[in-house]
Design a protein around this motif. Sequence first.
Motif, PDB file in Angstrom:
ATOM      1  N   ILE A  72      -9.591  29.183 -33.209  1.00  0.00           N
ATOM      2  CA  ILE A  72      -8.674  29.134 -34.349  1.00  0.00           C
ATOM      3  C   ILE A  72      -9.491  29.438 -35.602  1.00  0.00           C
ATOM      4  CG2 ILE A  72      -7.109  27.681 -35.703  1.00  0.00           C
ATOM      5  CD1 ILE A  72      -6.563  26.085 -33.169  1.00  0.00           C
ATOM      6  N   GLY A  73      -9.102  30.451 -36.342  1.00  0.00           N
ATOM      7  CA  GLY A  73      -9.864  30.910 -37.486  1.00  0.00           C
ATOM      8  C   GLY A  73      -9.831  29.940 -38.652  1.00  0.00           C
ATOM      9  N   PHE A  74     -10.739  30.168 -39.607  1.00  0.00           N
ATOM     10  CA  PHE A  74     -10.895  29.301 -40.778  1.00  0.00           C
ATOM     11  C   PHE A  74      -9.579  29.143 -41.531  1.00  0.00           C
ATOM     12  CE2 PHE A  74     -11.771  28.671 -45.274  1.00  0.00           C
ATOM     13  CZ  PHE A  74     -12.695  27.634 -45.264  1.00  0.00           C
ATOM     14  N   ASP A  75      -8.928  30.250 -41.854  1.00  0.00           N
ATOM     15  CA  ASP A  75      -7.679  30.188 -42.630  1.00  0.00           C
ATOM     16  C   ASP A  75      -6.592  29.428 -41.879  1.00  0.00           C
ATOM     17  OD1 ASP A  75      -8.865  31.606 -44.669  1.00  0.00           O
ATOM     18  OD2 ASP A  75      -8.113  33.546 -43.981  1.00  0.00           O
ATOM     19  N   ARG A 120      -4.544  26.068 -42.970  1.00  0.00           N
ATOM     20  CA  ARG A 120      -3.075  26.050 -43.015  1.00  0.00           C
ATOM     21  C   ARG A 120      -2.493  24.967 -42.112  1.00  0.00           C
ATOM     22  NH1 ARG A 120      -3.329  31.873 -43.742  1.00  0.00           N
ATOM     23  NH2 ARG A 120      -3.620  32.147 -41.498  1.00  0.00           N
ATOM     24  N   SER A 121      -3.172  24.680 -41.020  1.00  0.00           N
ATOM     25  CA  SER A 121      -2.608  23.773 -40.018  1.00  0.00           C
ATOM     26  C   SER A 121      -2.903  22.304 -40.301  1.00  0.00           C
ATOM     27  CB  SER A 121      -3.151  24.133 -38.626  1.00  0.00           C
ATOM     28  OG  SER A 121      -2.800  25.458 -38.275  1.00  0.00           O
ATOM     29  N   TYR A 122      -4.031  22.016 -40.925  1.00  0.00           N
ATOM     30  CA  TYR A 122      -4.440  20.631 -41.099  1.00  0.00           C
ATOM     31  C   TYR A 122      -4.616  20.288 -42.582  1.00  0.00           C
ATOM     32  CZ  TYR A 122      -5.268  20.875 -36.097  1.00  0.00           C
ATOM     33  OH  TYR A 122      -5.103  21.042 -34.747  1.00  0.00           O
ATOM     34  N   GLN A 162     -10.413  30.963 -18.352  1.00  0.00           N
ATOM     35  CA  GLN A 162     -10.628  32.402 -18.495  1.00  0.00           C
ATOM     36  C   GLN A 162      -9.443  33.075 -19.186  1.00  0.00           C
ATOM     37  OE1 GLN A 162     -11.570  34.345 -14.804  1.00  0.00           O
ATOM     38  NE2 GLN A 162     -11.535  36.391 -15.696  1.00  0.00           N
ATOM     39  N   GLN A 163      -8.222  32.638 -18.848  1.00  0.00           N
ATOM     40  CA  GLN A 163      -7.044  33.190 -19.503  1.00  0.00           C
ATOM     41  C   GLN A 163      -7.069  32.890 -21.001  1.00  0.00           C
ATOM     42  OE1 GLN A 163      -4.890  35.156 -17.963  1.00  0.00           O
ATOM     43  NE2 GLN A 163      -3.818  35.535 -19.889  1.00  0.00           N
ATOM     44  N   HIS A 164      -7.525  31.690 -21.334  1.00  0.00           N
ATOM     45  CA  HIS A 164      -7.680  31.324 -22.745  1.00  0.00           C
ATOM     46  C   HIS A 164      -8.627  32.294 -23.445  1.00  0.00           C
ATOM     47  CE1 HIS A 164      -8.872  29.038 -26.306  1.00  0.00           C
ATOM     48  NE2 HIS A 164     -10.122  29.079 -25.875  1.00  0.00           N
ATOM     49  N   GLN A 165      -9.738  32.642 -22.774  1.00  0.00           N
ATOM     50  CA  GLN A 165     -10.701  33.566 -23.363  1.00  0.00           C
ATOM     51  C   GLN A 165     -10.087  34.950 -23.583  1.00  0.00           C
ATOM     52  OE1 GLN A 165     -13.751  32.948 -24.452  1.00  0.00           O
ATOM     53  NE2 GLN A 165     -13.692  30.794 -23.872  1.00  0.00           N
ATOM     54  N   HIS A 166      -9.261  35.400 -22.632  1.00  0.00           N
ATOM     55  CA  HIS A 166      -8.641  36.718 -22.742  1.00  0.00           C
ATOM     56  C   HIS A 166      -7.719  36.807 -23.957  1.00  0.00           C
ATOM     57  CE1 HIS A 166     -10.446  38.090 -19.166  1.00  0.00           C
ATOM     58  NE2 HIS A 166      -9.585  37.607 -18.286  1.00  0.00           N
ATOM     59  N   GLU A 167      -7.118  35.678 -24.349  1.00  0.00           N
ATOM     60  CA  GLU A 167      -6.089  35.716 -25.380  1.00  0.00           C
ATOM     61  C   GLU A 167      -6.579  35.229 -26.749  1.00  0.00           C
ATOM     62  OE1 GLU A 167      -2.631  33.705 -23.878  1.00  0.00           O
ATOM     63  OE2 GLU A 167      -2.381  35.144 -22.247  1.00  0.00           O
ATOM     64  N   THR A 168      -7.887  35.019 -26.877  1.00  0.00           N
ATOM     65  CA  THR A 168      -8.397  34.515 -28.152  1.00  0.00           C
ATOM     66  C   THR A 168      -8.232  35.506 -29.292  1.00  0.00           C
ATOM     67  OG1 THR A 168     -10.627  35.283 -27.537  1.00  0.00           O
ATOM     68  CG2 THR A 168     -10.075  32.963 -27.099  1.00  0.00           C
ATOM     69  N   ARG A 169      -8.128  36.797 -28.991  1.00  0.00           N
ATOM     70  CA  ARG A 169      -8.011  37.802 -30.052  1.00  0.00           C
ATOM     71  C   ARG A 169      -6.572  37.966 -30.549  1.00  0.00           C
ATOM     72  NH1 ARG A 169     -12.656  40.635 -30.736  1.00  0.00           N
ATOM     73  NH2 ARG A 169     -14.215  40.517 -29.073  1.00  0.00           N
ATOM     74  N   LEU A 170      -5.622  37.337 -29.875  1.00  0.00           N
ATOM     75  CA  LEU A 170      -4.239  37.426 -30.323  1.00  0.00           C
ATOM     76  C   LEU A 170      -4.052  36.626 -31.605  1.00  0.00           C
ATOM     77  CD1 LEU A 170      -2.335  37.001 -26.925  1.00  0.00           C
ATOM     78  CD2 LEU A 170      -2.723  39.120 -28.197  1.00  0.00           C
ATOM     79  N   PRO A 171      -3.077  37.005 -32.437  1.00  0.00           N
ATOM     80  CA  PRO A 171      -2.824  36.248 -33.677  1.00  0.00           C
ATOM     81  C   PRO A 171      -2.523  34.787 -33.374  1.00  0.00           C
ATOM     82  CG  PRO A 171      -1.641  38.336 -33.701  1.00  0.00           C
ATOM     83  CD  PRO A 171      -2.204  38.184 -32.317  1.00  0.00           C
ATOM     84  N   PHE A 172      -2.889  33.925 -34.301  1.00  0.00           N
ATOM     85  CA  PHE A 172      -2.721  32.487 -34.126  1.00  0.00           C
ATOM     86  C   PHE A 172      -1.277  32.116 -33.837  1.00  0.00           C
ATOM     87  CE2 PHE A 172      -1.984  28.270 -36.183  1.00  0.00           C
ATOM     88  CZ  PHE A 172      -2.726  27.506 -35.302  1.00  0.00           C
TER      89      PHE A 172
END
Length: 244
Positions: free
Chosen positions: A102-105, A109-111, A207-217
């Motif tokens: 989860i990126g910095f921005d 925004r979330s917390y 592994q599935q989590h790793q595959h989808e890390t580049r998707l938008p938050f």
Amino acid sequence: MPHAITLVDTLKRLLKGRGITYGDLAGRIGMSEASVKRMFSQKNFTLQRLDEILTATGIEFDELSAAQSAPALISHLTLAQEREIIGDPRLLVVAVSAMNHIGFDDIVRSYDMTEAEVTKYLLRLDRIGFLELLPNNRVKLLIARTFGWIANGPIQGYFRHEAAADYLNSRFDGEDEVMRLVNVMLTKQSGAALLERLKQVAAEFSQQHQHETRLPFDQRHAISFIVAARPWVPQAFKALLRRP
């Protein structure tokens, strides 16, 4: 020759990170498990065989090369490091967010934390060696794919005692929910095979989590997965056992 040995060791590490055993690999490339073990122990196989392995496991050669030159990643924190993280709930939130890519921005925004606070916690995690804080608040994780919290350590203890009741406080009949409680009696061999399969499912989940890390938050949502198995009889059943 040293480069070839390093390449094989890196490949073994990548296979382990994906939960792929020698037996799994043998089935995918049409060899016996014994032959695969011998091939890796002798660190001697052809470029054609290497290509077959990469194709069968979905590992790109670029990934293999990058992993070979990358510094060793940590698979566990120390007891003191876990205690430091668990001692500050906001630090724990930032650590878990970083693990989930989860990126910095998106963290801001979330917390309920300011940019300065998130930066402060990222710097603490950088000092611990959990991640490297890069320019523009980008993050490079320094943990291995096989990373896990210390068994019965501070963080596992926190989630077991503080979060377990909350996690299980659900009917498990909603969207993206499922729960199965299965009681069986197996031989030791079958039980060992079951445990190995559960470990593999957990690795595939990661592994599935790793595959989808580049998707938008906003295209990803949190889902927690627990794998557990142990010899267990309910206390009410134990109370009815015939005494010798």
